[in-house]
Design an enzyme around this catalytic site. Structure first.
Site: not given
Ligand SMILES: *[C@@H]1O[C@H](CO)[C@@H](O)[C@H](O)[C@H]1NC(C)=O
Ligand SMILES: *[C@@H]1O[C@H](CO)[C@@H](O)[C@H](O)[C@H]1NC(C)=O
Ligand SMILES: *[C@@H]1O[C@H](CO)[C@@H](O)[C@H](O)[C@H]1NC(C)=O
Ligand SMILES: *[C@@H]1O[C@H](CO)[C@@H](O)[C@H](O)[C@H]1NC(C)=O
Ligand SMILES: *[C@@H]1O[C@H](CO)[C@@H](O)[C@H](O)[C@H]1NC(C)=O
Ligand SMILES: *[C@@H]1O[C@H](CO)[C@@H](O)[C@H](O)[C@H]1NC(C)=O
Ligand SMILES: *[C@@H]1O[C@H](CO)[C@@H](O)[C@H](O)[C@H]1NC(C)=O
Length: 711
Positions: A137, A219, A527
């Site tokens: 990632d 992340h 969001s």
């Protein structure tokens, strides 16, 4: 006349040369499959030789080659012209231009969710496990922060020594020392060569990053802690989703591979990760990255290629399907990759809108801020700036609204709605909170209210609501099938919680947290800013209300951690089956030979791709009746009988023979035939059903997807 011609040719040559070295050269991946070279040096030399056969100069070849894949498979990357690439194509398995892949951010897959401790407590949790998960990632942090030292989520208490089979390294870098590896994080590597060759130096982006695996954007920390995070009590994001954070499998080990910078990942680097991770000895590879749709063919895509070699060595590769919501956008669709779509959990974050006319609207958001008073309401469409269409204004994108009109007001978007209070001065309004997202029905109420002059409203801070009955549902933003490469293989495979999940975060990554440093963050599609909402609006428009979820949306099943440990029956396939499958998709024997280093004979007639022993059943172009085959392996101790039951796809008769499978011992294999007899054309779309084998204890369900083109 003659002179002119010579001059023209000369000019052309000069032009062609200049052209080739400056404008036309692109970064290509040249992939050659398995290799039998004794060492990496020998691979690199052979790579230069094959390139020199095109450039006619060994030295030139050395200059052009940028990166070598010299461990688990063979290949290299080089700056080439399209002509050179074409010439090489005849010599190797595949040549393709490197593309940037995207991190499947915001709504990354959560294969093992963190907050279902009760469910996971039923799993045997040895304190130490020799399973190594390679997370690609990937960035992550060991940042020691004020409240939750990361040593809590990634501490290695109770872990045994690093498994001997692990051949990886702990690669140091900026703010990442040898001491940052431990018995839980046993290795790391990072790659930026491909990225920097294709874009520009990392420093020139003027964004926070670390030239190491340390996490600049949150992340990686998130995905890593979601898989293996230690148990940490009483964590939350500003009081929301408060509870105990834990990874799905706190006892396994982690190898971290960072190949992405600022959400972008070069295929050159991704392929390096896979080359290394396989030879490092990982057992599972978790990839939250994908190519932009349409998904490139299997051998023109770094993840597909690398995952193939991983699969051959028994490494499970699970990857995210993407977040694009439209049919055919699911990526990483090779049958040797398990792809995951996001689903909701039994928890919602409600943020209520109180309107001046005393109506109350249910909204969803992560909104910690309390509004003390009511504010004026204005629709985004009514507040469009000069020269912006009302429609564009309704998406509330940056610089589309009239600042004076929206100042001090709650702004409502059009289709689905976000309400924003721009009362925090001097902050771009897409970052501003409070906000909430409401449904179309609620939006009607709101519109009714806004027709009246001087309408006002107030948004409540978020209340975390548990035990939502409908979970899990597939989240609307998940990319869905059909599989655009091999339509007979139903993709995605499985769903996992991916909506509003709390997990560890990098305290320096503040872009999605409204510039606030947090140690835990909640990410998903609900969001916090207008640009996200505009995407959701588009999705809502394209997704008619009430469409039933089909297997293309949710794969074979919702993931069941306890079920995986005790599956009953298993649909198995190995690399020979995959080779047969690739034969049926048109791969040449020469390509396949180089892929595997084994002599490959494609069976004649070819095995149709719908006969790959996949756990789901798909036929993309069904003409008249058709029979297909599957084999199941029994995983259980005592003799047992499994009985088939069918949920019929519309317009198709289904028969399973035999309809009962008697097993007497563990790992016994039994084959069965499924006959489909269509009596109605499915008119260009798939009809869905399922086949379930049950012995009264286990239910093993295979979705069926059929497209009946003629009868
Ligand atoms: C193998 O490839 C890696 C990555 O390009 C490179 O760093 C290494 O030097 C190569 N090995 C040899 C022996 O050239
Ligand atoms: C297979 O590999 C050999 C040796 O590396 C090469 O000569 C041959 O051209 C390759 N063929 C294909 C189809 O990739
Ligand atoms: C959890 O943390 C909050 C502060 O973040 C504190 O007020 C509360 O008492 C803690 N709860 C427990 C059970 O420790
Ligand atoms: C509206 O938005 C679309 C898509 O972003 C853009 O192409 C178009 O130019 C915009 N038009 C106006 C008038 O703002
Ligand atoms: C919004 O627009 C302003 C002014 O044009 C610009 O400075 C800012 O960077 C933009 N923000 C985003 C998130 O695009
Ligand atoms: C159905 O017929 C079409 C056209 O002849 C063919 O391309 C397709 O492979 C057939 N489907 C199956 C499952 O045989
Ligand atoms: C078949 O599909 C076409 C185009 O999608 C549609 O117009 C037609 O009504 C459909 N027919 C039936 C019988 O569903």
């Amino acid at each position: 006349m003659r002179l002119v011609k010579v001059l023209t040719i000369l000019f052309f040559i000069i032009f062609a040369f200049v052209h080739a070295t400056t404008t036309d050269a692109k970064h290509y991946i040249v992939y050659m499959g398995e290799h039998s070279h004794p060492n990496s040096e020998s691979v690199v030399r052979a790579n230069h030789e094959i390139l020199a056969s095109i450039t006619r100069s060994f030295v030139r070849a050395q200059q052009l080659a940028i990166h070598h894949y010299n461990k688990s498979f063979r290949g290299f990357s080089a700056m080439l012209t399209p002509e050179q690439a074409q010439q090489l194509e005849d010599l190797v398995v595949s040549v393709f231009q490197s593309k940037m892949n995207k991190l499947h951010t915001t709504h990354s897959w959560e294969f093992l969710r963190i907050d279902s401790a009760q469910q996971y407590n039923q799993m045997p949790m040895e304190s130490t496990s020799n399973i190594i998960v390679g997370v690609i990632d990937i960035e992550f942090t060991l940042y020691i922060s004020r409240i939750w030292p990361e040593s809590k989520s990634f501490n290695d208490k109770g872990q045994g020594p690093v498994p001997k089979k692990f051949k990886g390294e702990c690669v140091t870098g900026e703010h990442f020392r040898l001491a940052n590896c431990n018995r839980k994080i046993i290795g790391d590597r990072f790659y930026s060569k491909g990225f920097e060759a294709e874009s520009r130096p990392l420093e020139s982006f003027n964004l926070p990053f670390f030239r190491s695996v340390r996490d600049g954007d949150g992340h990686g920390t998130y995905t890593a802690s979601t898989i293996v995070g230690s148990i940490v009590a009483n964590v939350s994001l500003f009081g929301m989703a408060r509870g105990t954070a834990r990874g799905g499998a706190p006892s396994v080990r982690l190898a971290i591979y960072k190949a992405c910078w600022f959400d972008m990942c070069s295929e050159i680097d991704i392929l390096s990760v896979l080359d290394n991770a396989i030879s490092d000895g990982v057992d599972i590879l978790s990839i939250s990255i994908g190519p932009d749709p349409p998904q490139p063919s299997y051998f023109e895509n770094a993840i597909s290629i690398g995952a193939f070699h991983a699969f051959q060595r028994g490494i499970l590769v699970s990857a995210s399907a993407g977040n694009l919501a439209f049919p055919g956008t699911a990526t990483n669709v090779a049958p040797w990759i398990l792809i995951v779509v996001a689903s909701s959990v039994d928890r919602e974050f409600h943020s209520i809108v109180y309107l001046g006319n005393s109506k109350v609207l249910k909204g969803f958001s992560l909104n910690p801020i309390k509004m003390e008073t009511y504010y004026g309401l204005i629709g985004g469409c009514a507040a469009a700036a000069l020269g912006i269409t009302t429609k564009n204004g309704s998406f509330c994108k940056n610089n589309t609204l009239d600042q004076t009109l929206v100042k001090g007001k709650i702004v409502a978007g059009a289709v689905r709605l976000i309400l924003i209070d721009p009362s925090i001065k001097d902050v771009g309004f897409q970052f501003v909170i409070p906000n909430t997202l409401i449904s179309q029905e609620e939006a009607k109420e709101l519109q009714a209210c806004m027709i009246s002059e001087n309408s006002i409203g107030k948004i409540s801070p978020t209340i975390t609501v548990l035990n939502i009955k409908l979970a899990p549902e597939v989240v609307v933003f998940s990319s869905i099938g059909p599989n655009i490469i091999t339509t007979d293989i139903i993709k995605p495979d499985i769903t996992g919680p991916g909506l509003n999940i709390l997990a560890a975060w990098s305290p320096v990554a503040t872009t999605t947290t409204t510039e606030r440093s947090v140690d835990y963050n909640i990410i998903s599609g609900t969001s916090m800013s207008c640009p996200h909402v505009s995407a959701v609006s588009a999705i809502v428009k394209s997704d008619p209300n009430g469409t039933p979820t089909t297997p293309f949306d949710y794969g074979s099943e919702h993931i069941s951690p306890t079920g995986v440990l005790n599956p009953g029956l298993v649909y198995d396939f190995n690399s020979h089956d995959i080779i047969n499958f690739l034969c049926s998709t048109g791969a040449s024997p020469a390509q396949l030979k180089n892929l595997t280093r084994e002599l490959v004979h494609c069976k004649n007639p070819l095995t149709p791709s719908y006969n790959l022993n996949y756990p789901s059943i798909g036929v993309a172009n069904m003409n008249r009746s058709l029979s297909l085959y599957r084999t199941v392996t029994y995983y259980g101790k005592d003799p047992t009988v499994y009985v088939a039951s069918i949920d019929y796809p519309t317009g198709v008769e289904v028969k399973v023979t035999p309809a009962k499978l008697k097993f007497t011992k563990v790992r016994e294999k039994m084959s069965f035939r499924v006959d489909f007899i269509p009596f109605k054309n499915s008119n260009g779309s798939f009809v869905f059903g399922s086949l379930t084998w049950s012995n009264g204890i286990h239910r093993v369900r295979s979705p069926i997807g059929l497209n009946v083109v003629s009868m």
